[in-house]
Write a protein that holds these residues in place. Structure first.
Motif, PDB file in Angstrom:
ATOM      1  N   ILE A 222      54.876  98.141  -9.650  1.00 49.51           N
ATOM      2  CA  ILE A 222      53.584  97.100 -10.043  1.00 49.51           C
ATOM      3  C   ILE A 222      54.399  96.104 -11.113  1.00 49.51           C
ATOM      4  O   ILE A 222      54.647  96.364 -12.189  1.00 49.51           O
ATOM      5  CB  ILE A 222      52.609  97.729 -10.815  1.00 49.51           C
ATOM      6  CG1 ILE A 222      52.202  98.772  -9.799  1.00 49.51           C
ATOM      7  CG2 ILE A 222      51.529  96.850 -11.197  1.00 49.51           C
ATOM      8  CD1 ILE A 222      51.126  99.586 -10.124  1.00 49.51           C
TER       9      ILE A 222
ATOM     10  N   PRO B  13      55.365 101.962 -13.590  1.00 49.34           N
ATOM     11  CA  PRO B  13      54.316 102.219 -12.899  1.00 49.34           C
ATOM     12  C   PRO B  13      54.337 101.746 -11.316  1.00 49.34           C
ATOM     13  O   PRO B  13      55.221 100.515 -11.004  1.00 49.34           O
ATOM     14  CB  PRO B  13      53.248 101.129 -13.328  1.00 49.34           C
ATOM     15  CG  PRO B  13      53.825 100.985 -14.854  1.00 49.34           C
ATOM     16  CD  PRO B  13      55.142 101.057 -14.520  1.00 49.34           C
ATOM     17  N   MET B  14      54.259 102.467 -10.406  1.00 47.66           N
ATOM     18  CA  MET B  14      54.376 102.172  -8.953  1.00 47.66           C
ATOM     19  C   MET B  14      53.181 102.383  -8.310  1.00 47.66           C
ATOM     20  O   MET B  14      52.378 103.371  -8.404  1.00 47.66           O
ATOM     21  CB  MET B  14      55.478 103.079  -8.360  1.00 47.66           C
ATOM     22  CG  MET B  14      56.991 102.833  -8.985  1.00 47.66           C
ATOM     23  SD  MET B  14      58.054 104.232  -8.644  1.00 47.66           S
ATOM     24  CE  MET B  14      58.503 103.601  -7.028  1.00 47.66           C
ATOM     25  N   LYS B  15      53.048 101.624  -6.957  1.00 50.40           N
ATOM     26  CA  LYS B  15      52.067 101.902  -6.277  1.00 50.40           C
ATOM     27  C   LYS B  15      51.913 103.261  -5.385  1.00 50.40           C
ATOM     28  O   LYS B  15      51.275 103.895  -4.939  1.00 50.40           O
ATOM     29  CB  LYS B  15      51.750 100.960  -5.402  1.00 50.40           C
ATOM     30  CG  LYS B  15      51.227  99.436  -6.157  1.00 50.40           C
ATOM     31  CD  LYS B  15      51.089  98.476  -4.690  1.00 50.40           C
ATOM     32  CE  LYS B  15      50.833  96.947  -5.747  1.00 50.40           C
ATOM     33  NZ  LYS B  15      51.140  95.888  -4.907  1.00 50.40           N
ATOM     34  N   ASP B  16      53.269 103.380  -5.110  1.00 49.59           N
ATOM     35  CA  ASP B  16      53.611 104.613  -4.230  1.00 49.59           C
ATOM     36  C   ASP B  16      54.977 104.830  -4.274  1.00 49.59           C
ATOM     37  O   ASP B  16      55.803 103.990  -4.576  1.00 49.59           O
ATOM     38  CB  ASP B  16      53.190 104.307  -2.831  1.00 49.59           C
ATOM     39  CG  ASP B  16      53.008 105.758  -1.943  1.00 49.59           C
ATOM     40  OD1 ASP B  16      53.364 106.665  -2.621  1.00 49.59           O
ATOM     41  OD2 ASP B  16      52.692 105.604  -0.663  1.00 49.59           O
ATOM     42  N   LEU B  17      55.641 105.918  -3.952  1.00 51.87           N
ATOM     43  CA  LEU B  17      56.961 106.140  -3.798  1.00 51.87           C
ATOM     44  C   LEU B  17      57.348 105.705  -2.580  1.00 51.87           C
ATOM     45  O   LEU B  17      56.456 105.388  -1.610  1.00 51.87           O
ATOM     46  CB  LEU B  17      57.342 107.730  -3.861  1.00 51.87           C
ATOM     47  CG  LEU B  17      56.961 108.314  -4.909  1.00 51.87           C
ATOM     48  CD1 LEU B  17      57.204 109.934  -4.962  1.00 51.87           C
ATOM     49  CD2 LEU B  17      58.052 108.220  -6.316  1.00 51.87           C
TER      50      LEU B  17
END
Lengths: 251, 229
Positions: free
Chosen positions: A114, A154-158
């Motif tokens: 993100i 912060p990440m949307k997904d791995l």
């Protein structure tokens, strides 16, 4: 090299590969998170004989300043092979291939991060290949995404990654160095497993439409398996500490 | 409306937390019908709002936060502070200098030297400009004595506790004055080095074990044991 795959048996008639794997089997995968003390986040991945360290620094200030973007973070990625990672010594200077892979890996990771949360900052990802035995870009993506998550970014997904190859006319998962060199096809693939989004798809060789579809579904299945291992690696540290603390409290 | 996690569960980025009419709190995002976690942390759900309390991560400045900055550089009429974030903070020299002094003509290092710490408040922070802080106000200003320690900024909410319960407990038990910077810097000032060391030990323990339930009990036990010895 004049040896062609036709002359080499990479897969036996009963469907066993050189290392005894079935076509839809990945190599043994070991992931460890948070191993480098001075990095904000780090990971170590061992996939068969492919061994990779990834370190993440940031978000931090961008130097030189003019590279900063006012509305998002810039992701910078460096894929590097150690001189001893391949059979014949590799010069430590970045080669054309390494520069390209850095870009490819960066673009595979960026959709998951993100970036809007950290305007005018930089997130640096350093990937060091300790030992190369095929599928290094996929293993690098696995390591880098675990490192990013362990840094608390912060990440949307791995992002999970796996390569598909074609050897002696058979589609196989997770190609090794030999299978890559003497096989017909190498297709690196990365995806966000929970969102079902593909972030990297390259193809070296020729595959028909049905084969492509089959290869993608094989890789997607493997990515889900790899994702579970990434998840466990990230949680492992905290769960272990939780156990020792709870035991210590009881006594 | 299925919910796949319960409180105190450890989650990683991308984990699906719930589906349906839930509201996404901090570190959670909603896409379509699904709620996903965005960071490694602990789940907390209250009245349909699901949030993740992060275990790791950088400090993101917020207006009104009390932070502790360390002087790293001088501008013509301002100080540049390191606030443990990806931006440097600007502190106007007029706030530090005595009145009627011209900041342009003064040697700024006479008032605040490089490496010195200042307790200040974030006055302005937006996407496009640097962080501006002020050190004018109650309990703000230069740090002159005691000790300064650094913990992970993500653990600050646990260190403070519900309505300050945790930090008040430490203050009461050790008799130290403790100023918490939201950016992870903590200033401890006690009557003697021993009480400061105890406060530091407790804070370090919280930094390490913040994600494990029963933290308050463990800290109380630790302080009891220390008091006896």
């Amino acid at each position: 090299m004049s040896i062609k795959s036709k002359e080499l048996t990479l897969i036996s008639p009963d469907g066993r590969r050189l290392d005894g794997r079935r076509p839809d089997e990945i190599r043994e995968l070991k992931i460890k998170a948070g191993i480098l003390e001075n990095a904000d986040g780090s990971a170590y991945v061992e996939q068969g004989n492919t061994k990779i360290y990834a370190a993440v620094y940031g978000p931090r200030e961008v130097h030189p300043r003019h590279l900063a973007l006012p509305n998002r973070a810039v992701i910078r990625c460096r894929y590097h092979m150690t001189p001893f990672s391949v059979e014949e010594r590799k010069s430590p200077a970045p080669t054309r291939r390494e520069i390209e892979l850095s870009k490819v890996i960066r673009e595979a990771l960026t959709p998951a991060i993100i970036v809007e949360q950290f305007p005018s900052s930089a997130i640096d990802v350093f990937i060091e290949v300790i030992n190369a035995d095929g599928s290094t870009r996929c293993a690098s993506i696995i390591a880098a995404s675990v490192a990013l998550a362990s840094a608390g970014i912060p990440m949307k997904d791995l992002v999970a990654a796996c390569s598909v190859g074609k050897i002696n006319g058979v589609l196989v998962l997770d190609v090794t160095d030999v299978e890559d060199k003497y096989g017909e096809v190498d297709m690196p693939f990365a995806m966000m497993p929970n969102r079902n989004e593909i972030t990297l798809l390259q193809l070296d060789g020729i595959l028909g439409p049905e084969e492509i579809e089959k290869a993608i579904s094989m890789a997607a299945k493997a990515c889900k398996e790899i994702y579970e291992k990434q998840k466990n690696a990230l949680k492992e540290r905290y769960i272990e500490l939780r156990k020792t603390v709870e035991e210590g409290f009881r006594t | 409306m299925p919910i796949y996690v319960k409180d105190w569960d450890l989650v990683v980025p991308g984990e699906v937390l719930a589906e349906g009419d839930y509201v996404a709190g901090p570190y959670v995002y909603k896409e379509g019908n699904k709620l996903f976690a965005t960071t490694i942390g602990i789940v907390e759900s209250r009245r349909g709002v699901i949030r993740v309390v992060p275990l790791q991560g950088p400090y993101i400045p917020k207006v009104g936060d009390v932070v502790i900055g360390i002087v790293v550089d001088y501008l013509p009429t301002a100080y540049l502070l390191d606030i443990n974030s990806f931006y440097k903070a600007i502190l106007q020299a007029t706030e530090v200098l005595p009145p009627q002094k011209n900041a342009l003509a003064e040697d700024l290092s006479k008032y605040l030297d490089i490496g010195e710490a200042v307790v200040c408040k974030v006055m302005r922070f937006d996407k496009y400009s640097d962080v501006v802080v002020s050190c004018k106000g109650k309990e703000l200003g230069k740090v002159t004595e005691g000790r300064l320690i650094k913990v992970s900024p993500a653990k600050i909410p646990r260190l403070i506790g519900k309505k300050g319960s945790m930090i008040n407990l430490i203050k009461k038990e050790t008799g130290c004055k403790i100023v918490i910077g939201q950016n992870g810097f903590i200033w401890i000032k006690g009557k003697d080095p021993a009480s400061e060391a105890l406060a530091e030990k407790v804070i370090r323990k919280i930094d390490q074990e913040a994600h494990i339930s029963g933290l308050t009990q463990r800290i109380q036990l630790m302080l009891q044991l220390e008091r006896r010895s």
